[in-house]
Every structure is written in C-alpha cells, then in structure tokens.
Motif scaffolding. Structure first.
Motif, PDB file in Angstrom:
ATOM      1  N   ALA A  15     -77.736 126.891  98.090  1.00 38.89           N
ATOM      2  CA  ALA A  15     -77.290 127.959  97.200  1.00 38.89           C
ATOM      3  C   ALA A  15     -75.770 128.113  97.148  1.00 38.89           C
ATOM      4  O   ALA A  15     -75.204 128.222  96.044  1.00 38.89           O
ATOM      5  CB  ALA A  15     -77.956 129.279  97.602  1.00 38.89           C
ATOM      6  N   PRO A  16     -75.045 128.132  98.278  1.00 40.58           N
ATOM      7  CA  PRO A  16     -73.583 128.251  98.184  1.00 40.58           C
ATOM      8  C   PRO A  16     -72.949 127.090  97.425  1.00 40.58           C
ATOM      9  O   PRO A  16     -71.966 127.285  96.697  1.00 40.58           O
ATOM     10  CB  PRO A  16     -73.139 128.262  99.655  1.00 40.58           C
ATOM     11  CG  PRO A  16     -74.330 128.718 100.422  1.00 40.58           C
ATOM     12  CD  PRO A  16     -75.496 128.135  99.682  1.00 40.58           C
ATOM     13  N   ARG A  18     -74.314 125.395  94.964  1.00 38.18           N
ATOM     14  CA  ARG A  18     -74.562 125.599  93.531  1.00 38.18           C
ATOM     15  C   ARG A  18     -73.632 126.675  92.971  1.00 38.18           C
ATOM     16  O   ARG A  18     -73.165 126.568  91.829  1.00 38.18           O
ATOM     17  CB  ARG A  18     -76.024 125.987  93.303  1.00 38.18           C
ATOM     18  CG  ARG A  18     -77.024 124.885  93.589  1.00 38.18           C
ATOM     19  CD  ARG A  18     -78.378 125.194  92.971  1.00 38.18           C
ATOM     20  NE  ARG A  18     -78.936 126.452  93.454  1.00 38.18           N
ATOM     21  CZ  ARG A  18     -79.711 126.566  94.529  1.00 38.18           C
ATOM     22  NH1 ARG A  18     -80.012 125.488  95.226  1.00 38.18           N
ATOM     23  NH2 ARG A  18     -80.173 127.734  94.896  1.00 38.18           N
ATOM     24  N   THR A  19     -73.365 127.710  93.766  1.00 34.50           N
ATOM     25  CA  THR A  19     -72.443 128.755  93.322  1.00 34.50           C
ATOM     26  C   THR A  19     -71.044 128.182  93.123  1.00 34.50           C
ATOM     27  O   THR A  19     -70.357 128.496  92.145  1.00 34.50           O
ATOM     28  CB  THR A  19     -72.394 129.895  94.360  1.00 34.50           C
ATOM     29  OG1 THR A  19     -73.708 130.452  94.502  1.00 34.50           O
ATOM     30  CG2 THR A  19     -71.420 130.983  93.937  1.00 34.50           C
ATOM     31  N   GLU A  20     -70.627 127.341  94.045  1.00 33.66           N
ATOM     32  CA  GLU A  20     -69.315 126.700  93.923  1.00 33.66           C
ATOM     33  C   GLU A  20     -69.276 125.763  92.721  1.00 33.66           C
ATOM     34  O   GLU A  20     -68.284 125.706  91.991  1.00 33.66           O
ATOM     35  CB  GLU A  20     -69.004 125.930  95.210  1.00 33.66           C
ATOM     36  CG  GLU A  20     -67.654 125.231  95.211  1.00 33.66           C
ATOM     37  CD  GLU A  20     -66.479 126.174  95.293  1.00 33.66           C
ATOM     38  OE1 GLU A  20     -65.346 125.699  95.086  1.00 33.66           O
ATOM     39  OE2 GLU A  20     -66.678 127.377  95.536  1.00 33.66           O
ATOM     40  N   ALA A  22     -71.013 126.089  89.959  1.00 36.63           N
ATOM     41  CA  ALA A  22     -70.954 126.925  88.762  1.00 36.63           C
ATOM     42  C   ALA A  22     -69.533 127.405  88.493  1.00 36.63           C
ATOM     43  O   ALA A  22     -69.041 127.343  87.356  1.00 36.63           O
ATOM     44  CB  ALA A  22     -71.896 128.123  88.923  1.00 36.63           C
ATOM     45  N   GLN A  71     -74.797 128.093  85.558  1.00 38.22           N
ATOM     46  CA  GLN A  71     -75.217 129.345  86.192  1.00 38.22           C
ATOM     47  C   GLN A  71     -75.599 129.151  87.660  1.00 38.22           C
ATOM     48  O   GLN A  71     -75.931 130.116  88.346  1.00 38.22           O
ATOM     49  CB  GLN A  71     -76.400 129.953  85.427  1.00 38.22           C
ATOM     50  CG  GLN A  71     -76.024 130.522  84.070  1.00 38.22           C
ATOM     51  CD  GLN A  71     -77.235 131.000  83.285  1.00 38.22           C
ATOM     52  OE1 GLN A  71     -78.378 130.636  83.587  1.00 38.22           O
ATOM     53  NE2 GLN A  71     -76.998 131.828  82.286  1.00 38.22           N
ATOM     54  N   GLY A  72     -75.564 127.901  88.108  1.00 40.13           N
ATOM     55  CA  GLY A  72     -75.896 127.639  89.498  1.00 40.13           C
ATOM     56  C   GLY A  72     -77.379 127.621  89.787  1.00 40.13           C
ATOM     57  O   GLY A  72     -77.788 127.813  90.943  1.00 40.13           O
TER      58      GLY A  72
END
Length: 295
Positions: A15-16, A18-20, A22, A71-72
């Motif tokens: 998850a982190p 994918r956030t990065e 995005a 959007q991650g």
C-alpha cells in the motif's frame, strides 16, 4: 496470481508503494503540457499539465485503468504499458527506473549495511588521503570516512544529534553555518537522488521516520520532496566553506562500492591548487571550528 488475489499481508505491505506511485504519476503528469506532446492546449484547464484521459490516450491504455493506477489502486501494470506511460510523461532514465520500482517491476535491493564494511574498507579510504573520501548509502548516511573528509565536512561526522548524514546537514543546518556554499544548487539534486533511493524502500520504518523527520526539520526539504523529482548520482561541483581557510572547491565522484548494493564510495578531488593546499592545511590543523560564531 493477481494483486487482488495476493495475501492480505502482501497487499498491506504494498500500500505505501502504491501511494508513492500515485503521487509520482500526478506530479509528472502536471509537468507535461499538451503542447509538449503535440496536442492543442484546449480551453478552461483548471490544473496544469495533461489530463488523465490524455495520458491514457497517448499511452494506449484505458482511461479507467490509468485512473485506478494514479489513484494507487492494487492493479497490475506490465513492462510494456509502463514504458508507454514513461514515454508519454517524458520521463528520463532515472524517473523511468523510479516508476518501474514503485510499480513492483524491479527487485528490491538490500541496503548497504555496516556489517559489510570490512576493515579493508577503512584501509582503502585512508590510502586515498589527502583526497577526502567516504562510504555512504542511498539514504546519505556516512558509514566510513577518512581524515581528509572529516577535515572538509566535519558536520557529517562529528555530530551530537546521532545523524551522520550529509542530507540532514545540508537541509537543516542554517545558511550561515552550512558547509555548502552552493547549497541552493546542490540540495534539489540531492533530494531528487534521495527520492530515487526511497523508491526501493517505501514503507520501511527507518526510511519513513527519516523522511518524516527531515520534512519536519526543513521546510525547504519538504517543498523539494513534494515535487517528486528523481535523479541518479553524477559528478558534482561542490564548494565548501571553512572559517579557517575560506572556500574549498571540489568535484565529487560517486563510485559503486563492491559488496554493498546501495553503498557508494564518494571521492572529492580539488578543482584548483588553492583548494588542494587548503585541504592539506586543514588536515595538519585538525579540530578547528567550521564557523566563527555561535547561536
């Protein structure tokens, strides 16, 4: 097995990253204008750069799929598709590599660890003197150094904050006390190189704590970090200042350190005879304060 079918623990760990990913895609998209890719500028654009649907069209992917990527969301991306996105967003080689890493298409490289620093490493560093030299990792931690390096950049080695780290010194030390004369030129590049290394370690507590602390300690670092720029190491021109001798002009060369996948040997060579003599004088007169005032 798709990302959606992966175990819960694997999905939460990703998850982190994918956030990065995005945030990186959004920042790079905002940098590219329609004119840059041969499109008409259009009317009533509320945000700079390309729209998501324009990136999708130029890269040959579905609008919904690209929107989910930005959007991650936990979706798969092939090498071919990522290369098309990289071309559309006009990413250079460092940025494209960062994109691939965040998308999980590059293997995670283990960090340089102090246990890999054998006694022979220090012998080599000492033999390089009077050239200042140090071993650093991708987080800019200074792991080993020689006497010439300590004379040139004592703030990175004689620290009372528990941070032997050149990024921390460069970003947080006040301008009047900072070792770098050309700090304004070098700090953005250093932050971009740090961002590239961070791509391999998104979500790792030690990295996340370090970045969070830097953002809190330096508004300038926070601004540069938010720009999502990435870069690789190159030969750099660096000008140091020392109260005892004045300016010292050096070229910094980064060499790969064998046995340490993320370790690098940084060697500074004087750019003129005056700088060479000043380094030698500092080595012969150790312990002198870098600045001539206190706060």
């Amino acid at each position: 097995m798709s990302v959606m079918d992966a175990p819960v623990s694997n999905r939460s760990a990703a998850a982190p990253r994918r956030t990065e990913l995005a945030a990186f895609l959004k920042a790079r998209r905002a940098r590219v204008s329609p004119e840059d890719v041969g499109m008409a500028p259009g009317l009533r654009r509320r945000t700079p750069g390309l729209r998501r649907e324009e990136v999708a069209q130029l890269a040959g992917v579905g609008v919904t799929w690209y929107t989910w990527l930005e959007q991650g969301r936990p979706i798969n991306a092939s090498e071919q598709v990522l290369r098309a996105i990289a071309r559309t967003l006009k990413l250079d080689s460092a940025e494209a590599g960062h994109l691939f890493t965040l998308a999980g298409l590059q293997p995670t490289v283990p960090a340089a660890d102090s246990c890999m620093l054998t006694p022979e490493i220090q012998v080599i560093l000492d033999a390089l003197s009077p050239l200042p030299a140090a071993i650093a990792n991708s987080r800019y931690d200074v792991l080993r150094w020689n006497a010439a390096y300590e004379a040139l950049f004592p703030g990175a080695t004689l620290t009372d904050q528990g941070r032997r780290n050149t990024m921390w010194c460069t970003a947080t030390v006040p301008e009047c006390c900072n070792a770098f004369v050309n700090r304004a030129e070098e700090l953005p590049r250093m932050v971009a190189v740090l961002r590239s290394g961070y791509g391999q370690h998104v979500g790792e507590p030690y990295w996340e704590d370090f970045i969070r602390d830097l953002i809190g300690a330096s508004p300038e670092f926070a601004r540069l970090w938010a720009q999502q720029d990435v870069a690789t190491h190159s030969i750099r021109h660096k000008v140091f200042r020392h109260a005892a001798v004045g300016e010292v002009r050096m070229s910094a060369t980064n060499l790969t350190a064998m046995g340490m996948p993320e370790g690098r040997l940084v060697v500074y060579t004087p750019e003129d005879e005056e700088s060479r003599l000043r380094i030698e004088w500092l080595m012969a007169n150790p312990g002198l304060p870098v600045v001539n005032h206190t706060h």
